[in-house]
Design an enzyme around this catalytic site. Structure first.
Site, short mmCIF file in Angstrom:
data_model
loop_
_atom_site.label_atom_id
_atom_site.label_comp_id
_atom_site.label_asym_id
_atom_site.label_seq_id
_atom_site.Cartn_x
_atom_site.Cartn_y
_atom_site.Cartn_z
CG ASP A 102 -1.79 1.16 1.36
OD1 ASP A 102 -2.26 1.64 0.32
OD2 ASP A 102 -2.01 1.64 2.49
CG ASP B 178 -1.99 7.52 0.99
OD1 ASP B 178 -1.07 8.34 0.79
OD2 ASP B 178 -3.01 7.46 0.28
#
Length: 241
Positions: A8, A10
């Site tokens: 991922d 963020d």
């Protein structure tokens, strides 16, 4: 036979949320109340479209946004982790699946010279229009009722693995490194030999912990991390196997 690393972006690679970080460009570093209140659950990308339009209308230009985005700190140990992966690229394929957008991720990878570490980035496509406003679109349409309408990371991951498999690339295992609620769907797809690495104290870890208590345990093993250095240690063990 390589290991597939899925990241991922963020609160995983960078230690903040790029979509909320960009608000620092707004007048007084905050959004008008009516704009804040316009967010509907599951429609984050549409909301960010309105935020970018507001910033553009307020005269915020590309160079200022770029300066702001590239000032985001990396998560602890992430630089070391990405450097380790680069040194061992013969053992890993590495992709990002993110609910951020292509412009922000490009800027960060370019500014830190980590573009070469990643084989593919799957995220919401963004671009500056003729008025100099940043626009963003949904990554795809899907029918998963667990995920926001712009992106089901599970669908992306399964499609990527199928495509690789058709081209003769198969992975010994998948290691999924994430933090958020939208990382829950893809990790339920993982098998016994795979590894989920949720960030300590974030939504993904809390959700997996609840699932294990309610007798819906994951097939894959779960290794919690708070620094990229801990991820390196685990990857070193996997390479040795």
């Amino acid at each position: 036979m390589k290991i597939l690393l899925v990241f991922d972006f963020d609160n995983t690679i960078i230690d903040d949320n790029s979509d909320t970080w960009i608000v620092q460009c707004a007048p007084e570093k905050k959004l008008p109340i009516e704009l804040q209140d316009s967010y509907e659950k599951g429609f984050w990308t549409e909301f960010m479209g309105r935020v970018f339009k507001y910033l553009g209308d307020e005269g915020v230009r590309e160079d200022e946004m770029k300066r702001t985005v590239t000032s985001m700190p990396f998560t602890l140990g992430m630089v070391e982790l990405l450097t380790f992966i680069r040194k061992n690229k013969d053992k890993f394929d590495c992709i990002i699946i993110s609910d951020s957008n292509s412009v922000f991720i490009d800027w960060v990878l370019e500014a830190t010279s980590f573009h070469d570490v990643f084989d593919k980035v799957f995220t919401n496509p963004a671009a500056f229009d003729s008025n100099g406003h940043l626009t963003v679109e949904n990554y795809h349409a899907h029918s998963c009722n667990r995920c926001p309408q712009n992106l089901c990371k599970n669908v992306v991951l399964v499609e990527f693995i199928d495509k690789q498999s058709q081209e003769g690339v198969n992975y010994t295992r998948i290691v999924y490194i994430g933090d958020g609620g939208n990382d829950v769907c893809p990790v339920t797809f993982l098998k016994k030999s795979d590894v989920v690495m949720p960030r300590q104290g974030y939504t993904l870890q809390k959700t997996l912990s609840r699932m294990s208590h309610s007798l819906k345990p994951m097939e894959s093993s779960i290794v919690v991390w708070s620094s990229g250095v801990e991820i390196i240690s685990h990857l070193q063990l996997l390479i040795k196997e």
